[in-house]
Motif scaffolding. Structure first.
Motif, mmCIF file in Angstrom:
data_model
loop_
_atom_site.group_PDB
_atom_site.id
_atom_site.type_symbol
_atom_site.label_atom_id
_atom_site.label_comp_id
_atom_site.label_asym_id
_atom_site.label_seq_id
_atom_site.Cartn_x
_atom_site.Cartn_y
_atom_site.Cartn_z
ATOM 1 N N ASN A 172 31.306 32.106 43.907
ATOM 2 C CA ASN A 172 30.885 30.772 43.459
ATOM 3 C C ASN A 172 31.233 30.539 42.001
ATOM 4 O O ASN A 172 31.638 29.437 41.630
ATOM 5 N N THR A 173 31.078 31.563 41.174
ATOM 6 C CA THR A 173 31.422 31.419 39.757
ATOM 7 C C THR A 173 32.920 31.197 39.606
ATOM 8 O O THR A 173 33.349 30.313 38.865
ATOM 9 N N ARG A 174 33.713 31.976 40.305
ATOM 10 C CA ARG A 174 35.168 31.820 40.208
ATOM 11 C C ARG A 174 35.606 30.434 40.699
ATOM 12 O O ARG A 174 36.416 29.773 40.046
ATOM 13 N N LYS A 175 35.061 29.969 41.811
ATOM 14 C CA LYS A 175 35.383 28.627 42.317
ATOM 15 C C LYS A 175 34.945 27.561 41.312
ATOM 16 O O LYS A 175 35.648 26.569 41.094
ATOM 17 N N SER A 176 33.790 27.778 40.711
ATOM 18 C CA SER A 176 33.284 26.837 39.712
ATOM 19 C C SER A 176 34.238 26.733 38.530
ATOM 20 O O SER A 176 34.536 25.634 38.049
ATOM 21 N N LEU A 177 34.701 27.864 38.063
ATOM 22 C CA LEU A 177 35.599 27.865 36.907
ATOM 23 C C LEU A 177 36.956 27.258 37.242
ATOM 24 O O LEU A 177 37.548 26.564 36.415
ATOM 25 N N VAL A 178 37.425 27.461 38.462
ATOM 26 C CA VAL A 178 38.697 26.855 38.885
ATOM 27 C C VAL A 178 38.552 25.338 38.949
ATOM 28 O O VAL A 178 39.394 24.600 38.415
ATOM 29 N N THR A 179 37.484 24.849 39.586
ATOM 30 C CA THR A 179 37.314 23.394 39.691
ATOM 31 C C THR A 179 37.078 22.772 38.317
ATOM 32 O O THR A 179 37.565 21.675 38.043
ATOM 33 N N LYS B 255 25.612 25.667 42.607
ATOM 34 C CA LYS B 255 25.393 26.920 43.338
ATOM 35 C C LYS B 255 25.196 28.102 42.390
ATOM 36 O O LYS B 255 24.711 29.143 42.798
ATOM 37 N N VAL B 256 25.606 27.927 41.137
ATOM 38 C CA VAL B 256 25.496 28.990 40.136
ATOM 39 C C VAL B 256 24.386 28.679 39.138
ATOM 40 O O VAL B 256 23.589 29.539 38.786
ATOM 41 N N SER B 257 24.345 27.429 38.667
ATOM 42 C CA SER B 257 23.354 27.018 37.662
ATOM 43 C C SER B 257 23.082 25.525 37.815
ATOM 44 O O SER B 257 23.971 24.698 37.564
ATOM 45 N N ARG B 258 21.868 25.203 38.201
ATOM 46 C CA ARG B 258 21.493 23.795 38.342
ATOM 47 C C ARG B 258 21.613 23.063 37.010
ATOM 48 O O ARG B 258 22.076 21.918 36.947
ATOM 49 N N ALA B 259 21.219 23.733 35.939
ATOM 50 C CA ALA B 259 21.309 23.123 34.603
ATOM 51 C C ALA B 259 22.751 22.776 34.254
ATOM 52 O O ALA B 259 23.026 21.707 33.702
ATOM 53 N N ALA B 260 23.668 23.673 34.581
ATOM 54 C CA ALA B 260 25.084 23.421 34.295
ATOM 55 C C ALA B 260 25.577 22.189 35.044
ATOM 56 O O ALA B 260 26.323 21.372 34.496
ATOM 57 N N ALA B 261 25.161 22.053 36.291
ATOM 58 C CA ALA B 261 25.554 20.880 37.085
ATOM 59 C C ALA B 261 24.953 19.607 36.498
ATOM 60 O O ALA B 261 25.638 18.589 36.368
ATOM 61 N N LEU B 262 23.697 19.663 36.116
ATOM 62 C CA LEU B 262 23.020 18.473 35.571
ATOM 63 C C LEU B 262 23.620 18.039 34.235
ATOM 64 O O LEU B 262 23.630 16.841 33.923
ATOM 65 N N LEU B 263 24.117 18.975 33.455
ATOM 66 C CA LEU B 263 24.748 18.627 32.182
ATOM 67 C C LEU B 263 26.009 17.793 32.371
ATOM 68 O O LEU B 263 26.458 17.122 31.442
ATOM 69 N N LEU B 264 26.570 17.814 33.578
ATOM 70 C CA LEU B 264 27.780 17.032 33.861
ATOM 71 C C LEU B 264 27.478 15.630 34.385
ATOM 72 O O LEU B 264 28.393 14.823 34.557
ATOM 73 N N VAL B 265 26.213 15.314 34.624
ATOM 74 C CA VAL B 265 25.859 13.986 35.137
ATOM 75 C C VAL B 265 26.309 12.870 34.182
ATOM 76 O O VAL B 265 26.933 11.890 34.628
ATOM 77 N N PRO B 266 26.048 12.967 32.866
ATOM 78 C CA PRO B 266 26.527 11.892 31.981
ATOM 79 C C PRO B 266 28.049 11.730 32.017
ATOM 80 O O PRO B 266 28.565 10.614 31.947
ATOM 81 N N TYR B 267 28.747 12.819 32.154
ATOM 82 C CA TYR B 267 30.211 12.806 32.260
ATOM 83 C C TYR B 267 30.637 12.045 33.516
ATOM 84 O O TYR B 267 31.500 11.161 33.457
ATOM 85 N N ILE C 163 27.916 28.630 33.147
ATOM 86 C CA ILE C 163 28.580 29.175 34.332
ATOM 87 C C ILE C 163 29.306 30.468 33.990
ATOM 88 O O ILE C 163 29.158 31.483 34.668
ATOM 89 N N SER C 164 30.089 30.445 32.936
ATOM 90 C CA SER C 164 30.939 31.600 32.624
ATOM 91 C C SER C 164 30.142 32.816 32.176
ATOM 92 O O SER C 164 30.584 33.943 32.368
ATOM 93 N N LYS C 165 28.956 32.605 31.626
ATOM 94 C CA LYS C 165 28.167 33.754 31.171
ATOM 95 C C LYS C 165 27.646 34.590 32.336
ATOM 96 O O LYS C 165 27.220 35.717 32.140
ATOM 97 N N THR C 166 27.708 34.046 33.549
ATOM 98 C CA THR C 166 27.248 34.807 34.714
ATOM 99 C C THR C 166 28.273 35.857 35.134
ATOM 100 O O THR C 166 27.971 36.697 35.969
ATOM 101 N N GLY C 167 29.471 35.801 34.569
ATOM 102 C CA GLY C 167 30.504 36.776 34.898
ATOM 103 C C GLY C 167 31.354 36.318 36.060
ATOM 104 O O GLY C 167 31.034 35.347 36.741
ATOM 105 N N LEU C 168 32.440 37.014 36.274
ATOM 106 C CA LEU C 168 33.399 36.611 37.303
ATOM 107 C C LEU C 168 33.187 37.339 38.624
ATOM 108 O O LEU C 168 34.012 37.257 39.522
#
Length: 167
Positions: free
Chosen positions: A85-92, A136-148, A76-81
């Motif tokens: 959507n990236t900023r909201k993602s980083l806040v959440t 909304k930014v990276s589907r892979a990033a969202a999927l990596l949180l599924v085990p969590y 997420i963060s590598k996409t820049g600020l």
């Protein structure tokens, strides 16, 4: 490949990845400051349900989850600020990470399964919200949180059972 042959861009990417991984692992270390001392003392004395895993499993599971969170954060963060959507993602993400540490403090530090349960429900919602924004930014990033999310779902139920067994 020696570091001298890496381009400046690749060095920045590696540094960014290491920072993202470190942020998550540091959160885990902070949480463990409350958890580790309570395991052989207070937690050992609690009545636990039969579905409670052995104590040794928590360290490897959480280390792996923090690793996945770190990779997800990096994606997420590598996409820049520049993007809302990236900023909201980083806040959440930041909110759920703080809640993650707070749960360790409430449950283990304060020895309160009741406060832990209230808080872990808020954390679960924050993780789910993070996943929605991440998708909304990276589907892979969202999927990596599924085990969590799955582990926190199980931990929520376990927290509830421990609270009920130890009034």
């Amino acid at each position: 490949m020696p570091l001298s042959s890496l381009t400046e861009n690749k060095r920045r990417k590696y540094a960014h990845l290491i920072a993202a991984l470190s942020i998550c692992q540091i959160a885990g270390i902070i949480g463990s400051l409350f958890t580790t001392p309570a395991i052989p003392t207070w937690y050992q004395t609690l009545q636990k349900p039969s579905i409670a895993p052995p104590n040794w499993i928590f360290g490897p599971v959480w280390t792996t989850l923090y690793l996945l969170m770190g990779i997800s954060l990096y994606l997420i963060s590598k996409t820049g600020l520049g993007s809302t959507n990236t900023r909201k993602s980083l806040v959440t993400f930041s909110i759920q990470l703080v809640l993650n540490v707070l749960w360790s403090y409430l449950f283990f530090g304060l020895r309160s399964p009741m406060l832990g349960l209230v808080e872990i429900i808020a954390m679960w919602v924050a993780i789910l919200t993070t996943m929605v924004f991440f998708s909304k930014v990276s589907r892979a990033a969202a999927l990596l949180l599924v085990p969590y999310l799955l582990w926190v779902s199980f931990a929520s139920y376990l927290n509830y059972l421990i609270m009920m067994l130890n009034p």
